[in-house]
Write an enzyme that holds these catalytic residues in place. Sequence first.
Site, short mmCIF file in Angstrom:
data_model
loop_
_atom_site.label_atom_id
_atom_site.label_comp_id
_atom_site.label_asym_id
_atom_site.label_seq_id
_atom_site.Cartn_x
_atom_site.Cartn_y
_atom_site.Cartn_z
N ASP A 49 0.83 -1.21 0.00
CA ASP A 49 0.00 0.00 0.00
C ASP A 49 0.86 1.27 0.00
O ASP A 49 0.68 2.17 0.83
CB ASP A 49 -0.92 0.03 1.23
CG ASP A 49 -1.65 -1.28 1.46
OD1 ASP A 49 -2.02 -1.93 0.46
OD2 ASP A 49 -1.86 -1.65 2.63
N GLU A 225 -11.39 -0.63 -3.51
CA GLU A 225 -10.65 0.00 -2.42
C GLU A 225 -9.44 0.73 -2.98
O GLU A 225 -9.20 0.75 -4.19
CB GLU A 225 -10.21 -1.04 -1.38
CG GLU A 225 -9.19 -2.05 -1.89
CD GLU A 225 -8.81 -3.10 -0.86
OE1 GLU A 225 -9.53 -3.22 0.16
OE2 GLU A 225 -7.80 -3.80 -1.07
#
Length: 483
Positions: A49, A225
Amino acid sequence: MRRRTFLAGAATAMAAGPAVLAAGGPAHAAAPASPAVTFTNPIALQRADPHIHKHTDGYYYFTATVPAYDRIVMRRATTLQGLSTAPETTIWTKHSSGEMGAHIWAPEIHFIDGRWYVYFAAGASNDIWKIRPYVLESGSANPLTGTWTEKGRIALPLDTFSLDATTFVVGGSRYLSWAQNDPAVGSGTNLYLAKLSNPWTISGTPVRISTPTHAWETVGHRVNEGPAVIQRGGKVFMAFSAAATDANYCLGLLTASASADLLNPASWAKSSQPVFRSNDATGQYGPGHNTFTVSEDGKSDVLVYHDRSYKDISGDPLNDPNRRTRYQKLYWNADGTPNFGIPVADGVTPVRFSSYNFPDRFIRHWEYRAKLEPNVTNLADSQFRVVAGLSGSGTVSLESANFPGYYLRHKNYELWVEKNDGSATFRNDATFSRRAGLADSASGVSFESYNFPGRYIRHYENLMYIQPVSTTLDRQDATYYSE
């Protein structure tokens, strides 16, 4: 035929943008507005991420999820590649109990109105799946050494599983986008958008702008997401991650006009297919949760993301620590849309070669024959890794991005992309001496055949050959720009 081809190319080049007309020759552009940038992947092992902010102080600031899910780390460097070896600092650690006590995920670093903010998701120590978005603030010049204040949880009307908050500005308004579960919609997460009244407070009612409906968004889990925004040409592009966090993980794309009402879900159009997905040939799996940054000179957009170097995972993917941060250049199609290409192989990232006298055309392979063509939307067909020459000292070879182990080689003076068979003939045919551009020695590049000195890679009738050069036109045909 030859003359007609050049005149058509000249018209295309001049229509595409600023160009100059060489005396007695075709139009040609100056060095490209977005020259090549290369990186060596992976950048950071066991860092998922990823998020990078390029600041006005000359530093890139990098943060990412760590496998223990227990802290927020940050590093900085003056170059993107330098982040790979920059020392890392823990700027915040999870709480020992209560909220923000588990699952510290997906931090993002932003600089807003003179202060630093970190957006992140966290669970509670007594309920690790009670994931919610939180914000940290620092007024220090250097966020690695400054003091961080907890601004607390971002209050959302729906108090459910929510994560991956990001912020961006369009038309003078600052927005927050995030992923959240709504039981009324179903399992999994959707993408939401709201305006911000300050960096940790939304205003108005959030709107749902995307729900996982395509097959590629629902493999393993129903997931939208990790929103990440890049803007260009009056358009707002929001990349997002979809599917389970294994080899099925991929990127989709939402697009809206910058002048539209972004809080109207109808303003957003979703890609029908992933724009970035696993690639067996390059050995990259589950690419996703990306961000965007820019090169040091500000001329190239850079895609930052994580993936794994293997397909099969033992157990829950969330317990597998080996997602790595990677970079590659983001290209733009002629219609103004971003072209993500494929997740390229580990090692040096590939480049494209545009023609000196046909600046909208690139060397590409089509059914393994090397050609010169415009609008190569299958980006990887026009990408080559410049690697150490298969023969000779100080030489280079050009390896196909989407067919690793295949190289640009000449055969009967024609250029093809073929698999290295290990023979001396192949190695010699696939080796070139990189020279200053024969028509532009300052910015261009030319490639001279290793085993046929005096012959250069050049285009003729939109096909690629190695041929002798003697005229001005020959030298133009044999000059390229790295992009």
